[in-house]
Design an enzyme around this catalytic site. Structure first.
Site, mmCIF file in Angstrom:
data_model
loop_
_atom_site.group_PDB
_atom_site.id
_atom_site.type_symbol
_atom_site.label_atom_id
_atom_site.label_comp_id
_atom_site.label_asym_id
_atom_site.label_seq_id
_atom_site.Cartn_x
_atom_site.Cartn_y
_atom_site.Cartn_z
ATOM 1 N N GLU A 200 0.846 -1.193 0.000
ATOM 2 C CA GLU A 200 0.000 0.000 0.000
ATOM 3 C C GLU A 200 0.882 1.242 0.000
ATOM 4 O O GLU A 200 1.751 1.391 0.870
ATOM 5 C CB GLU A 200 -0.884 0.040 1.246
ATOM 6 C CG GLU A 200 -2.059 -0.897 1.231
ATOM 7 C CD GLU A 200 -3.027 -0.582 2.362
ATOM 8 O OE1 GLU A 200 -4.225 -0.796 2.176
ATOM 9 O OE2 GLU A 200 -2.582 -0.115 3.441
ATOM 10 N N CYS A 201 0.670 2.130 -0.941
ATOM 11 C CA CYS A 201 1.342 3.429 -1.010
ATOM 12 C C CYS A 201 2.859 3.263 -0.891
ATOM 13 O O CYS A 201 3.512 2.863 -1.840
ATOM 14 C CB CYS A 201 0.781 4.371 0.055
ATOM 15 S SG CYS A 201 1.112 6.119 -0.298
ATOM 16 N N GLY A 202 3.461 3.529 0.276
ATOM 17 C CA GLY A 202 4.903 3.357 0.402
ATOM 18 C C GLY A 202 5.349 1.939 0.097
ATOM 19 O O GLY A 202 6.401 1.718 -0.503
ATOM 20 N N SER B 42 -0.749 -0.648 -4.871
ATOM 21 C CA SER B 42 -1.216 0.628 -5.414
ATOM 22 C C SER B 42 -1.012 1.699 -4.354
ATOM 23 O O SER B 42 -0.665 1.402 -3.199
ATOM 24 C CB SER B 42 -2.702 0.553 -5.807
ATOM 25 O OG SER B 42 -3.519 0.572 -4.665
ATOM 26 N N TYR C 134 3.897 -0.027 -2.031
ATOM 27 C CA TYR C 134 3.817 -0.110 -3.491
ATOM 28 C C TYR C 134 5.054 0.504 -4.129
ATOM 29 O O TYR C 134 5.607 -0.039 -5.102
ATOM 30 C CB TYR C 134 2.553 0.613 -3.945
ATOM 31 C CG TYR C 134 2.378 0.779 -5.430
ATOM 32 C CD1 TYR C 134 2.285 -0.316 -6.279
ATOM 33 C CD2 TYR C 134 2.253 2.058 -5.990
ATOM 34 C CE1 TYR C 134 2.084 -0.156 -7.641
ATOM 35 C CE2 TYR C 134 2.049 2.225 -7.342
ATOM 36 C CZ TYR C 134 1.970 1.119 -8.170
ATOM 37 O OH TYR C 134 1.776 1.283 -9.526
#
Length: 437
Positions: free
Chosen positions: A326-328, A427, A330
């Site tokens: 998730e985010c970081g 993502s 990803y």
């Protein structure tokens, strides 16, 4: 359990300062206090937990089904006598949505009978502050302002002018904080520096407690709290666990994971095993799923690039078991990351995209995701609710299949997002809860 929402007309008015001061001061008095953050936020809840000695909690009327919020509140009421819920932005701020589902602090006040302690920044005004308070008191009959704290008061005369103007409204002034009183907390690009990284957190909380004892009417604030209105609910599971044993990256680079998600996984029977990529640790080999949360990999890109055991172990894991970022997380799963200085660092290379913190652009807002394939977050077609909050950009979109299609909180299509290859997916989308069926 009794409760109170701490809100304000806008961001930057002093909600976090007042909340942390109250939490630390009341905990020092022996009050069994629990804190919540209304809306998407990882950082403030960690400070809440440090101040109270109890886990932080998020509540969100847009991203969480009502039954999940009800279950989380009921759980919080066990073993605590007071809930202080800190709002985000302004009291009534949210998105255009049906009543009670706007993501605002006011939604929670109306559903659960929580009165409001309103923090008003009165810097640069005097009697006009009474007009602001009158507007808040009459804007929504379902939301009751139980008291007000004046922040950034310039002098005793300034306080007297404001209080005299407010007196006819019948709303008690429960504190007045001089503009030079609150100790500052260090900040960075996504908000406060994380609680675990604060150089002197215990001393900062002690100073905030002293500020609250000196400038706030703690007894009056306790009296302003009202019994929490609870509703029938099921188990507090936001998302089914991605595995029975879950390897969770957890250190200063990977810390953005919602507590209610982990608690729900544990309640469903999953075991969570943390490991530290910054310490060059690989995901435990006896796990059947790996989760890389968001955080600050852009601040530690060099160390992550040099963490050979972590990267090799992650690749071995991903060959046979699902890995999601998730985010970081990803960003780290991609081919490379450019830091703030524009220096490129090789990442895990399990997905083909590249990200950049040198080319910054704020991405912020609620997101509704529809999964495009079966994976650790659910089956193809399932809808999840969450948000994006990052400055990094996708410098190279890569060639992987998309992970999900996204819409914003108002339903506007944002197109495909993220990537998936084999058993690896990710993502910039932060998951808060699965939509109720």
């Amino acid at each position: 359990m009794r409760g109170l929402v701490i809100a304000a007309p806008r961001s930057g008015a002093g909600k976090t300062t007042v909340t942390l001061g109250l939490l630390a001061a009341l905990a020092a008095r022996g009050v069994a206090v629990r804190a919540a953050k209304i809306g998407p936020d990882y950082i403030d809840t960690a400070f809440h937990a440090a101040a109270t000695g109890r886990p932080g909690l998020n509540l969100d009327s847009w991203a969480m089904p009502a039954a999940l919020r009800d279950a989380l509140l009921a759980e919080a009421a066990t073993g605590a006598e007071l809930l202080l819920a800190e709002g985000a932005m302004g009291l009534f701020d949210g998105i255009p949505a049906p009543e009670g589902q706007r993501g605002s602090a006011a939604d929670l006040c109306a559903r659960h009978g929580l009165p409001v302690l309103l923090v008003l920044d009165v810097g640069g005004q005097a009697q006009t502050a009474a007009a602001v308070l009158r507007g808040f008191a009459t804007h929504d009959p379902a939301v009751r302002i139980a008291g007000v704290v004046l922040n950034r008061v310039g002098s005793p005369r300034h306080r007297r002018l404001v209080e005299e103007a407010m007196a006819p409204l019948g709303i008690p002034v429960l504190g007045a904080i001089p503009k030079e009183a609150p100790p500052a907390l260090p900040e960075r690009h996504l908000g406060l520096v994380q609680a675990e990284e604060h150089p002197a957190l215990a001393a900062a909380l002690a100073a905030l407690a002293t500020m609250a004892e000196t400038h706030l009417d703690l007894d009056g604030i306790l009296a302003a709290a009202a019994p929490l209105r609870l509703h029938p609910h099921g188990p507090p599971v936001a998302l089914r666990p991605p595995g029975q044993r879950i390897a969770l990256a957890r250190d200063a680079a990977f810390s953005f994971v919602y507590g209610h998600v982990l608690a729900g996984w544990r309640a469903a029977g999953a075991e969570i095993l943390p490991f530290s990529p910054l310490a060059d640790e690989a995901p435990p080999g006896d796990c059947d799923a790996c989760w890389l949360p968001g955080g600050y990999p852009e601040l530690h890109a060099g160390r992550l690039a040099a963490a050979g055991r972590f990267r090799a172990g992650l690749a071995r894991f991903a060959a046979t078991r699902p890995v999601h970022g998730e985010c970081g997380g990803y960003m780290v799963l991609g081919a490379g990351l450019s830091d703030a200085a524009g220096q490129d660092h090789a990442m895990a290379g399990l997905l083909s995209h590249g990200t950049s913190f040198a080319k910054r652009r704020l991405h912020l807002g609620y997101r509704r995701a529809r999964l495009l394939a079966d994976g650790p977050l659910g089956a193809a077609g399932q809808h999840l609710r969450g948000h994006e909050f990052h400055y990094a950009t996708e410098a190279n979109p890569g060639t992987d299949a998309a992970f999900a299609t996204l819409a914003d909180g108002e339903g506007r299509d944002l197109g495909p997002a993220g990537g998936r290859r084999g058993l690896v997916s990710g993502s910039f989308f932060h998951m808060i809860a699965a939509e109720a069926p």
